[in-house]
Write a protein that holds these residues in place. Structure first.
Motif, PDB file in Angstrom:
ATOM      1  N   UNK A 146      49.245 -75.876  12.802  1.00 41.69           N
ATOM      2  CA  UNK A 146      48.064 -75.178  12.143  1.00 41.69           C
ATOM      3  C   UNK A 146      48.295 -74.085  11.259  1.00 41.69           C
ATOM      4  N   UNK A 147      49.140 -73.104  12.039  1.00 43.04           N
ATOM      5  CA  UNK A 147      49.398 -71.857  11.421  1.00 43.04           C
ATOM      6  C   UNK A 147      50.079 -72.135  10.080  1.00 43.04           C
ATOM      7  N   UNK A 148      51.196 -73.186  10.035  1.00 45.81           N
ATOM      8  CA  UNK A 148      51.822 -73.279   8.719  1.00 45.81           C
ATOM      9  C   UNK A 148      50.713 -74.149   7.862  1.00 45.81           C
ATOM     10  N   UNK A 149      50.081 -74.863   8.111  1.00 44.37           N
ATOM     11  CA  UNK A 149      48.858 -75.439   7.608  1.00 44.37           C
ATOM     12  C   UNK A 149      48.146 -74.450   6.995  1.00 44.37           C
ATOM     13  N   UNK A 150      47.614 -73.658   7.619  1.00 45.51           N
ATOM     14  CA  UNK A 150      46.773 -72.372   7.082  1.00 45.51           C
ATOM     15  C   UNK A 150      47.273 -71.671   6.080  1.00 45.51           C
ATOM     16  N   UNK A 151      48.651 -71.256   6.212  1.00 37.16           N
ATOM     17  CA  UNK A 151      49.509 -70.509   5.313  1.00 37.16           C
ATOM     18  C   UNK A 151      49.639 -71.050   4.182  1.00 37.16           C
ATOM     19  N   UNK A 211      46.173 -71.202   2.149  1.00 38.94           N
ATOM     20  CA  UNK A 211      45.870 -69.867   1.564  1.00 38.94           C
ATOM     21  C   UNK A 211      46.981 -69.684   0.171  1.00 38.94           C
ATOM     22  N   UNK A 212      48.118 -70.060   0.265  1.00 34.24           N
ATOM     23  CA  UNK A 212      49.167 -69.754  -0.649  1.00 34.24           C
ATOM     24  C   UNK A 212      48.818 -70.757  -1.927  1.00 34.24           C
ATOM     25  N   UNK A 213      48.211 -71.853  -1.679  1.00 29.56           N
ATOM     26  CA  UNK A 213      47.819 -72.806  -2.916  1.00 29.56           C
ATOM     27  C   UNK A 213      46.450 -72.490  -3.244  1.00 29.56           C
ATOM     28  N   UNK A 214      45.740 -71.726  -2.670  1.00 30.29           N
ATOM     29  CA  UNK A 214      44.288 -71.568  -2.915  1.00 30.29           C
ATOM     30  C   UNK A 214      43.585 -73.014  -2.801  1.00 30.29           C
ATOM     31  N   UNK A 215      43.769 -73.752  -1.713  1.00 30.43           N
ATOM     32  CA  UNK A 215      43.182 -74.924  -1.855  1.00 30.43           C
ATOM     33  C   UNK A 215      41.883 -75.028  -0.986  1.00 30.43           C
ATOM     34  N   UNK A 216      41.103 -75.937  -1.411  1.00 32.87           N
ATOM     35  CA  UNK A 216      39.846 -76.136  -0.775  1.00 32.87           C
ATOM     36  C   UNK A 216      39.838 -76.673   0.430  1.00 32.87           C
ATOM     37  N   UNK A 217      40.684 -77.300   0.980  1.00 30.35           N
ATOM     38  CA  UNK A 217      40.530 -77.816   2.265  1.00 30.35           C
ATOM     39  C   UNK A 217      42.157 -78.113   2.662  1.00 30.35           C
ATOM     40  N   UNK A 218      42.321 -78.698   3.710  1.00 32.81           N
ATOM     41  CA  UNK A 218      43.471 -79.117   4.574  1.00 32.81           C
ATOM     42  C   UNK A 218      43.172 -79.735   5.625  1.00 32.81           C
ATOM     43  N   UNK A 219      44.405 -80.452   6.102  1.00 33.79           N
ATOM     44  CA  UNK A 219      44.393 -81.203   7.337  1.00 33.79           C
ATOM     45  C   UNK A 219      45.931 -81.410   7.757  1.00 33.79           C
ATOM     46  N   UNK A 220      45.983 -81.465   9.176  1.00 31.32           N
ATOM     47  CA  UNK A 220      47.159 -81.697   9.658  1.00 31.32           C
ATOM     48  C   UNK A 220      47.458 -82.769  10.905  1.00 31.32           C
ATOM     49  N   UNK A 221      48.468 -83.111  11.415  1.00 32.25           N
ATOM     50  CA  UNK A 221      48.528 -83.867  12.377  1.00 32.25           C
ATOM     51  C   UNK A 221      49.692 -83.479  13.392  1.00 32.25           C
ATOM     52  N   UNK A 222      49.374 -83.660  14.817  1.00 30.54           N
ATOM     53  CA  UNK A 222      50.139 -83.316  15.614  1.00 30.54           C
ATOM     54  C   UNK A 222      51.815 -83.712  15.448  1.00 30.54           C
ATOM     55  N   UNK A 223      52.652 -83.081  16.147  1.00 27.23           N
ATOM     56  CA  UNK A 223      54.023 -83.659  15.902  1.00 27.23           C
ATOM     57  C   UNK A 223      54.265 -84.978  16.438  1.00 27.23           C
TER      58      UNK A 223
END
Length: 109
Positions: free
Chosen positions: A39-44, A47-59
Motif C-alpha cells: 500500500x505504501x508503493x500504491x500511495x507513492x 501521488x506521482x501520477x496525480x491519479x484520482x484513485x487506486x487499489x492494490x492486492x496482497x502478495x
C-alpha cells in the motif's frame, strides 16, 4: 538466482495496471514483506501520477511446498494458514479434506 520483472498495461480510458513479480530464495529478502509495503508503493504511485484513485492486492505466494490458497465454487481465492492435512479422501463425486489451521482449528473443506 533472484529475479524480478514487471508487467505494465496502459489503457486508453486512463487505467494503468502494474504487476510486480519476483523470486527470492530467502524470504527475509522480500521486496514487500507485508501488505503495508504494497500500500505504501500504491500511495507513492498514485501521488506521482496525480491519479484520482487506486487499489492494490496482497502478495500472492507461489512455489511453496504446500499452497495456502483454496478456490471457492464462485472462483474466489481464499488464503488459510494450515499446519497439516488431517484427513483426505476422494470419491467419484467429491473430495473431502480436514486441515488443521492456525486461525480456525480443524477445518473441513
Amino acid at each position: 538466482k533472484d529475479c524480478m520483472f514487471t508487467i505494465k498495461h496502459y489503457f486508453r480510458e486512463g487505467l494503468i495496471t502494474l504487476s510486480i513479480e519476483y523470486f527470492k530464495i530467502n524470504s527475509e529478502d522480500a521486496l514487500f514483506p507485508s501488505y503495508s509495503h504494497v500500500t505504501s508503493l500504491e500511495n507513492l504511485i498514485r501521488k506521482n501520477l496525480d491519479a484520482d484513485g487506486s487499489s492494490s492486492l496482497p502478495n500472492l505466494k507461489r512455489c511453496l511446498p504446500k499452497s495456502p490458497y483454496l478456490t471457492t465454487s464462485d472462483d474466489r481465492i481464499l488464503e488459510y494458514k494450515y499446519e497439516r492435512l488431517l484427513f483426505s479422501e476422494t470419491s467419484r463425486h467429491q473430495r473431502v479434506q480436514i486441515l488443521n489451521t492456525a486461525d480456525f482449528g480443524n477445518m473441513l473443506i
